[in-house]
Scaffold this motif. Structure first.
Motif, PDB file in Angstrom:
ATOM      1  N   VAL A  50       0.908  -1.303   0.062  1.00 20.43           N
ATOM      2  CA  VAL A  50       0.070  -0.101   0.230  1.00 20.43           C
ATOM      3  C   VAL A  50       0.942   1.280  -0.002  1.00 20.43           C
ATOM      4  CG1 VAL A  50      -1.660   1.230   1.104  1.00 20.43           C
ATOM      5  CG2 VAL A  50      -1.913  -1.210   1.290  1.00 20.43           C
ATOM      6  N   LEU A  51       0.850   1.801  -0.939  1.00 19.35           N
ATOM      7  CA  LEU A  51       1.885   3.246  -1.190  1.00 19.35           C
ATOM      8  C   LEU A  51       0.821   4.365  -0.612  1.00 19.35           C
ATOM      9  CD1 LEU A  51       3.082   1.272  -3.019  1.00 19.35           C
ATOM     10  CD2 LEU A  51       3.556   2.962  -4.761  1.00 19.35           C
ATOM     11  N   LEU A  52       1.340   5.090   0.429  1.00 16.01           N
ATOM     12  CA  LEU A  52       0.553   6.336   0.900  1.00 16.01           C
ATOM     13  C   LEU A  52       1.287   7.389   0.695  1.00 16.01           C
ATOM     14  CD1 LEU A  52      -0.641   4.897   4.536  1.00 16.01           C
ATOM     15  CD2 LEU A  52      -1.883   4.938   2.356  1.00 16.01           C
ATOM     16  N   ASP A  53       0.814   8.393   0.358  1.00 16.89           N
ATOM     17  CA  ASP A  53       1.375   9.879   0.241  1.00 16.89           C
ATOM     18  C   ASP A  53       1.512  10.688   1.391  1.00 16.89           C
ATOM     19  OD1 ASP A  53       2.430  12.107  -0.932  1.00 16.89           O
ATOM     20  OD2 ASP A  53       0.274  12.743  -1.111  1.00 16.89           O
ATOM     21  N   TYR A  54       2.424  10.934   1.747  1.00 16.41           N
ATOM     22  CA  TYR A  54       2.717  11.709   3.198  1.00 16.41           C
ATOM     23  C   TYR A  54       1.925  12.782   3.236  1.00 16.41           C
ATOM     24  CZ  TYR A  54       5.067  14.323   6.655  1.00 16.41           C
ATOM     25  OH  TYR A  54       5.230  15.243   7.819  1.00 16.41           O
ATOM     26  N   GLY A  55       1.632  13.537   2.174  1.00 20.62           N
ATOM     27  CA  GLY A  55       0.947  14.961   2.298  1.00 20.62           C
ATOM     28  C   GLY A  55      -0.520  14.964   2.147  1.00 20.62           C
ATOM     29  N   MET A  56      -1.042  13.633   1.800  1.00 22.50           N
ATOM     30  CA  MET A  56      -2.437  13.812   1.150  1.00 22.50           C
ATOM     31  C   MET A  56      -3.586  13.931   2.508  1.00 22.50           C
ATOM     32  SD  MET A  56      -3.542   9.591   0.372  1.00 22.50           S
ATOM     33  CE  MET A  56      -3.263   8.367   1.833  1.00 22.50           C
ATOM     34  N   PRO A  57      -4.906  14.456   2.272  1.00 17.99           N
ATOM     35  CA  PRO A  57      -5.797  14.571   3.098  1.00 17.99           C
ATOM     36  C   PRO A  57      -5.813  13.497   4.037  1.00 17.99           C
ATOM     37  CG  PRO A  57      -6.274  15.243   1.070  1.00 17.99           C
ATOM     38  CD  PRO A  57      -5.129  14.555   0.664  1.00 17.99           C
ATOM     39  N   GLY A  58      -5.940  13.570   5.405  1.00 17.24           N
ATOM     40  CA  GLY A  58      -6.049  12.412   6.186  1.00 17.24           C
ATOM     41  C   GLY A  58      -5.069  11.939   6.955  1.00 17.24           C
ATOM     42  N   MET A  59      -3.766  12.258   6.245  1.00 20.34           N
ATOM     43  CA  MET A  59      -2.655  11.625   6.726  1.00 20.34           C
ATOM     44  C   MET A  59      -2.114  12.386   8.101  1.00 20.34           C
ATOM     45  SD  MET A  59      -1.241   9.075   5.430  1.00 20.34           S
ATOM     46  CE  MET A  59       0.825   9.129   5.526  1.00 20.34           C
ATOM     47  N   GLU A  60      -2.512  13.715   8.251  1.00 19.51           N
ATOM     48  CA  GLU A  60      -2.185  14.627   9.506  1.00 19.51           C
ATOM     49  C   GLU A  60      -0.763  14.104   9.870  1.00 19.51           C
ATOM     50  OE1 GLU A  60      -5.644  16.403   8.732  1.00 19.51           O
ATOM     51  OE2 GLU A  60      -4.026  16.917  10.337  1.00 19.51           O
ATOM     52  N   ALA A  61       0.258  14.514   9.064  1.00 19.36           N
ATOM     53  CA  ALA A  61       1.613  14.086   9.373  1.00 19.36           C
ATOM     54  C   ALA A  61       1.527  12.362   9.284  1.00 19.36           C
ATOM     55  CB  ALA A  61       2.200  14.555  10.704  1.00 19.36           C
ATOM     56  N   LEU A  62       1.807  11.742  10.301  1.00 19.68           N
ATOM     57  CA  LEU A  62       2.011  10.344  10.408  1.00 19.68           C
ATOM     58  C   LEU A  62       0.573   9.552  11.053  1.00 19.68           C
ATOM     59  CD1 LEU A  62       5.736   9.690  10.909  1.00 19.68           C
ATOM     60  CD2 LEU A  62       4.287   9.683   8.516  1.00 19.68           C
ATOM     61  N   ASP A  63      -0.257  10.264  11.368  1.00 24.52           N
ATOM     62  CA  ASP A  63      -1.424   9.782  12.134  1.00 24.52           C
ATOM     63  C   ASP A  63      -2.209   8.850  11.270  1.00 24.52           C
ATOM     64  OD1 ASP A  63      -0.639  11.182  14.236  1.00 24.52           O
ATOM     65  OD2 ASP A  63      -2.396  12.666  14.087  1.00 24.52           O
ATOM     66  N   GLY A  64      -2.355   9.332   9.952  1.00 24.59           N
ATOM     67  CA  GLY A  64      -3.013   8.345   8.853  1.00 24.59           C
ATOM     68  C   GLY A  64      -2.179   7.097   8.468  1.00 24.59           C
ATOM     69  N   LEU A  65      -1.050   7.232   8.656  1.00 20.01           N
ATOM     70  CA  LEU A  65      -0.184   5.989   8.683  1.00 20.01           C
ATOM     71  C   LEU A  65      -0.447   5.165   9.690  1.00 20.01           C
ATOM     72  CD1 LEU A  65       2.200   4.236   7.528  1.00 20.01           C
ATOM     73  CD2 LEU A  65       3.774   5.950   8.553  1.00 20.01           C
ATOM     74  N   GLN A  66      -0.396   5.734  11.051  1.00 17.87           N
ATOM     75  CA  GLN A  66      -0.642   4.749  12.361  1.00 17.87           C
ATOM     76  C   GLN A  66      -1.748   4.243  12.098  1.00 17.87           C
ATOM     77  OE1 GLN A  66       1.681   4.005  14.789  1.00 17.87           O
ATOM     78  NE2 GLN A  66       0.092   2.644  15.105  1.00 17.87           N
ATOM     79  N   SER A  67      -3.048   4.883  11.615  1.00 24.05           N
ATOM     80  CA  SER A  67      -4.203   4.337  11.422  1.00 24.05           C
ATOM     81  C   SER A  67      -4.305   3.085  10.686  1.00 24.05           C
ATOM     82  CB  SER A  67      -5.363   5.315  11.014  1.00 24.05           C
ATOM     83  OG  SER A  67      -5.282   5.511   9.632  1.00 24.05           O
ATOM     84  N   ILE A  68      -3.326   3.021   9.537  1.00 21.57           N
ATOM     85  CA  ILE A  68      -3.413   1.834   8.738  1.00 21.57           C
ATOM     86  C   ILE A  68      -2.434   0.716   9.414  1.00 21.57           C
ATOM     87  CG2 ILE A  68      -2.505   0.989   6.418  1.00 21.57           C
ATOM     88  CD1 ILE A  68      -4.944   2.647   6.278  1.00 21.57           C
ATOM     89  N   LEU A  69      -1.401   0.961   9.875  1.00 25.77           N
ATOM     90  CA  LEU A  69      -0.469   0.007  10.556  1.00 25.77           C
ATOM     91  C   LEU A  69      -1.136  -0.667  11.703  1.00 25.77           C
ATOM     92  CD1 LEU A  69       2.807   1.916  10.172  1.00 25.77           C
ATOM     93  CD2 LEU A  69       1.903   0.143   8.909  1.00 25.77           C
ATOM     94  N   SER A  70      -1.980  -0.028  12.467  1.00 31.22           N
ATOM     95  CA  SER A  70      -2.510  -0.372  13.581  1.00 31.22           C
ATOM     96  C   SER A  70      -3.902  -1.344  13.437  1.00 31.22           C
ATOM     97  CB  SER A  70      -3.084   0.525  14.461  1.00 31.22           C
ATOM     98  OG  SER A  70      -4.126   1.477  13.705  1.00 31.22           O
ATOM     99  N   GLN A  71      -4.022  -1.538  12.177  1.00 34.43           N
ATOM    100  CA  GLN A  71      -5.269  -2.540  11.734  1.00 34.43           C
ATOM    101  C   GLN A  71      -4.880  -3.904  11.996  1.00 34.43           C
ATOM    102  OE1 GLN A  71      -6.589  -1.651   7.686  1.00 34.43           O
ATOM    103  NE2 GLN A  71      -7.190   0.295   8.433  1.00 34.43           N
ATOM    104  N   GLU A  72      -5.806  -4.731  12.353  1.00 34.19           N
ATOM    105  CA  GLU A  72      -5.337  -6.274  12.352  1.00 34.19           C
ATOM    106  C   GLU A  72      -4.997  -6.804  10.999  1.00 34.19           C
ATOM    107  OE1 GLU A  72      -7.475 -10.429  13.959  1.00 34.19           O
ATOM    108  OE2 GLU A  72      -8.498  -8.551  14.077  1.00 34.19           O
ATOM    109  N   ASN A  73      -4.016  -7.604  10.864  1.00 31.15           N
ATOM    110  CA  ASN A  73      -3.751  -7.964   9.615  1.00 31.15           C
ATOM    111  C   ASN A  73      -2.982  -6.990   8.572  1.00 31.15           C
ATOM    112  OD1 ASN A  73      -3.856 -10.631  10.492  1.00 31.15           O
ATOM    113  ND2 ASN A  73      -6.281 -10.452   9.799  1.00 31.15           N
TER     114      ASN A  73
END
Length: 215
Positions: A50-73
């Motif tokens: 999954v390729l995530l753009d650092y500056g896109m809406p919803g990322m809020e710095a790295l909060d959006g990344l954390q929301s993805i990484l914290s998912q089960e599996n």
């Protein structure tokens, strides 16, 4: 290999998606923000990367990344950006991303890096990881005349980040997303930079910065 590309710049995600889709063994899904990425992961997965753009809406710095990484599996995540600071990439790596791709990378290098990461390996561009860009900037600054060095030293680290983003043609909104700040705060930084550089617009600021080796 199945890839999810999440980037708010439609031209970039369409161009990258089209290039990758030309490979016989690659299929892609593209979305424009973190919410759409989460929905795609839940309904269209699994994805190899999954390729995530650092500056896109919803990322809020790295909060959006954390929301993805914290998912089960959670899927393997690759951060992509054209202006993410070195320390942000290092933090993302500590959080558990598979790797980082800079948007200035050639298409062939990007493809090779994706194949490498899909095999379970971690990847970061060597030049970026070694901090060569930062060292070159430092060497350039030390070689500047005293007046220019004084200007460079008068800027705060945040102002320097904003100025470098101006040099790359980013809008206030894009800079705010990338740095995790509000747009009014960026506007204030830009006005302060105008005053310090003695200019009246973004083009002049970028010209002065480039002429003095500040970006």
């Amino acid at each position: 290999m199945r890839l999810l590309i999440a980037d708010d710049h439609k031209l970039l995600r369409d161009t990258l998606g089209s290039f990758l889709a030309q490979q016989e063994d690659i299929t892609t899904v593209t979305v424009g923000d973190i919410t759409e990425a989460q929905r795609a992961i839940a309904t269209c997965g699994p994805f190899d990367l999954v390729l995530l753009d650092y500056g896109m809406p919803g990322m809020e710095a790295l909060d959006g990344l954390q929301s993805i990484l914290s998912q089960e599996n959670a899927p393997a995540v690759v951060l992509i950006s054209g202006m993410a600071p070195h320390e942000v990439v290092e933090r993302a790596l500590r959080m558990g991303i598979r790797g980082f791709l800079h948007k200035s990378m050639p298409a062939s290098s990007t493809l090779n890096a994706l194949r490498f990461m899909a095999l379970g390996e971690r990847y970061v561009p060597v030049d970026f990881m070694m901090g060569q860009a930062e060292r070159r900037d430092t060497e350039t600054a030390l070689a500047l005349p005293p007046g220019m060095r004084a200007l460079a030293q008068s800027l705060t680290p945040r102002e320097t980040e904003v100025l470098q983003a101006l040099c790359h043609g980013h809008t206030n909104k894009e800079i705010a997303r990338a740095l995790g700040l509000s747009e009014p705060t960026i506007k204030l930084h830009v006005k302060t930079l105008y005053r310090r550089l003695g200019v009246s617009n973004r083009t002049q600021a970028a010209m002065v910065a480039r002429s003095q080796g500040l970006c």
